[in-house]
Scaffold this active site. Structure first.
Site, mmCIF file in Angstrom:
data_model
loop_
_atom_site.group_PDB
_atom_site.id
_atom_site.type_symbol
_atom_site.label_atom_id
_atom_site.label_comp_id
_atom_site.label_asym_id
_atom_site.label_seq_id
_atom_site.Cartn_x
_atom_site.Cartn_y
_atom_site.Cartn_z
ATOM 1 N N PHE A 138 80.683 -11.863 66.776
ATOM 2 C CA PHE A 138 79.330 -12.144 67.277
ATOM 3 C C PHE A 138 78.616 -10.787 67.350
ATOM 4 C CE2 PHE A 138 76.234 -12.965 70.641
ATOM 5 C CZ PHE A 138 75.810 -14.251 70.354
ATOM 6 N N ASP A 207 87.492 -11.067 73.722
ATOM 7 C CA ASP A 207 86.287 -11.805 74.083
ATOM 8 C C ASP A 207 86.640 -13.292 74.061
ATOM 9 O OD1 ASP A 207 83.876 -13.245 74.017
ATOM 10 O OD2 ASP A 207 82.790 -11.504 73.251
ATOM 11 N N TYR A 232 78.446 -19.785 80.394
ATOM 12 C CA TYR A 232 77.455 -20.847 80.144
ATOM 13 C C TYR A 232 77.827 -21.734 78.960
ATOM 14 C CZ TYR A 232 75.783 -16.991 77.181
ATOM 15 O OH TYR A 232 75.703 -15.944 76.291
ATOM 16 N N LYS A 233 78.958 -21.472 78.323
ATOM 17 C CA LYS A 233 79.398 -22.321 77.207
ATOM 18 C C LYS A 233 80.317 -23.410 77.769
ATOM 19 C CE LYS A 233 78.366 -18.628 73.992
ATOM 20 N NZ LYS A 233 78.833 -17.379 73.382
ATOM 21 N N ARG A 381 77.079 -26.326 63.071
ATOM 22 C CA ARG A 381 78.129 -26.078 64.049
ATOM 23 C C ARG A 381 78.140 -27.197 65.076
ATOM 24 N NH1 ARG A 381 78.608 -20.924 67.918
ATOM 25 N NH2 ARG A 381 76.862 -22.037 68.816
#
Ligand SMILES: *Cc1c(COP(=O)(O)O)cnc(C)c1O
Length: 406
Positions: A138, A207, A232-233, A381
């Site tokens: 990312f 990560d 928040y995922k 996705r």
């Protein structure tokens, strides 16, 4: 088609986690974007209202003690800990993932350079001047690793995660890896990569943004040095909810934060001009915690009470298997290609499909009530949050995708 519909119903009826969906605010949209922003847990609005009106509005400054505001970063860290296989006292919540990547990578390099001091020669601490970073990471992780490298006098080497073992050497100080690739959904082998990093005498920073809350991580079991992740995922903490930082207990005395703030001081209210780091996880703090977001996250984490992460993982794999099966059955051959590994040991909790005009296709899917997301240049996705996605959702998503592709 009807066979898959009836099988979805059977799978939903047998799903022991199915009841958890009622703990979330959802409608009849098929929400497959929980890997970007988790859905709202029902307990959150009333908690936020209480934090704002009573804790802030009435108690005001007293809430730092009486409402547990000051200790929230460690308390909520301990709540996340079992989800990532960490014993208490090693995780602190605060700041963004980006900021925590910075703290972790710089601290890892400082530890590596401090190792073997006085020894001289290749492999001693001072000779470690290379940071390896997942080449497909990312972007924020890569940008920050590059800056951390410049600051610490290191060279940054992007490497495909599977090539890390052969890239390691006496110059390696730290390695920044993703547990699950955000684009393809590939799950990397955390135990063996961590072991390889350690055998080279370097430090591993993981990560966990796309794995925490979707599958077991086993931070303590696998001897991970440092880890970061967002909330928040799959942890449903809300937009921009604070991230977390894990520092393995035995490394905490050597964790030298590049952002030492008054919150990480051993005696924050002593207001000393000299810095002395706190012991334990609070050493990873910086400044005043973002209480509104943090306490919304704390309420959101209540949905995990009594939910074993192994069961979440089993359902996640069943969901992605079923999605791939439905896509294969419904979508005409050649229209999409899965970038997500078919082997369970290499799959996170999402399916990424390469598709022509993927941006347009996703817009049409969203307009038809199936929400996933588009990743440049050609990827659809779909994230599967086992706490609230069911097998009926999966079948419908694949069916609508087939209709959309015509
Ligand atoms: C989501 C995500 C981030 C987000 O970082 P923020 O600082 O919260 O914006 C970082 N790294 C990875 C791998 C991610 O998936």
């Amino acid at each position: 088609m009807s066979e898959l519909i009836s099988r979805a119903a059977e799978l939903d009826a047998a799903d022991e986690l199915a009841g958890l969906r009622a703990q979330f605010v959802l409608d009849d949209v098929v929400y497959l974007d929980g890997n970007s922003l988790g859905a709202l847990p029902r307990s959150v609005p009333a908690r936020v209202e209480d934090v704002v009106r009573r804790q802030w509005g009435s108690l005001r400054i007293r809430s730092w003690d009486e409402s547990g505001w000051w200790t929230a970063p460690e308390r909520i860290g301990d709540r996340i800990a079992p989800l990532v296989g960490a014993a208490a006292g090693q995780i602190v919540v605060g700041d963004s993932t980006s900021v925590n990547v910075f703290k972790a990578v710089v601290a890892a390099v400082r530890m590596a350079k401090g190792d073997g001091e006085g020894g001289g020669g290749a492999g001693s601490g001072a000779g470690r001047d290379e940071i390896l970073v997942d080449a497909t990471t990312f972007p924020t992780d890569g940008y920050i690793a590059a800056s951390a490298a410049r600051m610490t006098g290191c060279e940054l080497r992007p490497v495909a995660p599977q090539d890390v073992p052969s890239a390691l050497g006496p110059r390696t100080a730290a390695v920044l890896l993703n547990h699950v690739d955000y684009r393809t959904g590939r799950l990397h082998d955390l135990p063996s990569l961590t072991d390889a990093v350690h055998r080279a005498g370097a430090y591993a920073v993981w990560d966990l943004c796309h794995s925490a809350g979707a599958l077991p991580v086993g931070l303590d079991e696998h001897g991970v040095d440092l880890a970061v992740g967002c909330t928040y995922k799959y942890l449903n903490g809300g937009p921009g909810s604070p991230a977390y930082l894990y520092v393995r207990r035995d490394l905490q005395p050597r964790f030298d934060s590049p952002l030492p703030g008054w919150n990480s001081h051993a005696d924050p209210f002593g207001m000393s001009p000299d810095y002395a780091p706190a012991a334990g996880a609070p050493r990873g703090r910086v400044g005043t915690p973002d209480i509104l977001s943090m306490l919304a996250l704390e309420a959101a984490l209540e949905v995990w009470d009594g939910v074993p992460i192994e069961r979440v993982r089993a359902k996640s794999l069943a969901l992605t298997d079923f999605f791939l099966e439905c896509v294969a059955a419904y979508v005409p051959a050649g229209r999409v290609e899965s970038l997500t590994p078919s082997a369970h040991a290499e799959r996170g909790s999402q399916v990424a499909l390469r598709c022509e005009k993927a941006g347009d296709v996703m817009n049409r899917l969203i307009a038809s009530g199936v929400v996933g997301d588009f990743r440049h240049p050609d990827v659809l996705r779909f994230g599967f949050t086992p706490l609230y996605v069911g097998f009926g959702d999966v079948e419908r998503a694949a069916r609508v995708l087939a209709l959309t592709l015509g």
